[in-house]
Design an enzyme around this catalytic site. Sequence first.
Site, PDB file in Angstrom:
ATOM      1  N   HIS A  13       0.825  -1.207   0.000  1.00  0.00           N
ATOM      2  CA  HIS A  13       0.000   0.000   0.000  1.00  0.00           C
ATOM      3  C   HIS A  13       0.861   1.259   0.000  1.00  0.00           C
ATOM      4  O   HIS A  13       2.044   1.232   0.379  1.00  0.00           O
ATOM      5  CB  HIS A  13      -0.918   0.011   1.226  1.00  0.00           C
ATOM      6  N   ARG A  58      -6.152   0.653   3.951  1.00  0.00           N
ATOM      7  CA  ARG A  58      -5.069   1.174   3.129  1.00  0.00           C
ATOM      8  C   ARG A  58      -4.760   0.280   1.931  1.00  0.00           C
ATOM      9  O   ARG A  58      -3.965   0.651   1.061  1.00  0.00           O
ATOM     10  CB  ARG A  58      -3.816   1.406   3.963  1.00  0.00           C
ATOM     11  N   GLU A  82      -1.691  -6.990   8.126  1.00  0.00           N
ATOM     12  CA  GLU A  82      -0.327  -6.762   8.596  1.00  0.00           C
ATOM     13  C   GLU A  82      -0.143  -7.355   9.990  1.00  0.00           C
ATOM     14  O   GLU A  82      -1.114  -7.577  10.731  1.00  0.00           O
ATOM     15  CB  GLU A  82      -0.030  -5.253   8.602  1.00  0.00           C
TER      16      GLU A  82
END
Length: 207
Positions: A13, A58, A82
């Site tokens: 991203h 994101r 993440e």
Amino acid sequence: MADSTTVFDLIRHGEPEGGPMYRGSKDDPLSDAGWQQMRDAITEADRWDAIVTSPMLRCVHFARELADRYQIPLHSDERLREINFGDWEGRTADEVMASDGERLSRFWADPVNNTPPGGEPVTDFNKRIIGSWHHWQQELASQNVLIVCHGGVIRMVVADVMNIPLEHAFSGLTTPYACRSRIQVDTSGYGRFQSLVAHGAFKALHP
């Protein structure tokens, strides 16, 4: 086992709102600069059959824009989130270094044995990422696929492809905003072979 060649482009991203920090599970959308970084990383020569994305804001907003543009399937995978940085989330690298510098240095030197306080163990993170990675190799075999994800995710995948020890997977690869990686997976009766074709801010490559 049917012979197949699958090409994956992984893109991190762009910059999220709030700028660089240990963001992890903090779900910020892209900033205006981040949107521009992502759009600049895509070229007219790019061709994909499907897009897989992390569900985090994101990533998924840009992935949806691309899927609509190309009129191709979009798959969201919770496993591609993440890593959770625990108590470090929402803080810049300088802030963490000032208050917890020794532990931060140990994490980068050996993340397997130095989990951030309150964070997700790297071994658990790796297990869910590689589980996703192998799933999409099978599910989308013989296609050209874009994966919109995170720096940590790309590190885990590249470590798997190149047999990099997990202890060195974070420090051994830089993944700037909108960085792209290309991986080719060839499957035949002789087995499955993965190779890193390119990594960094590169223009579209034809498989």
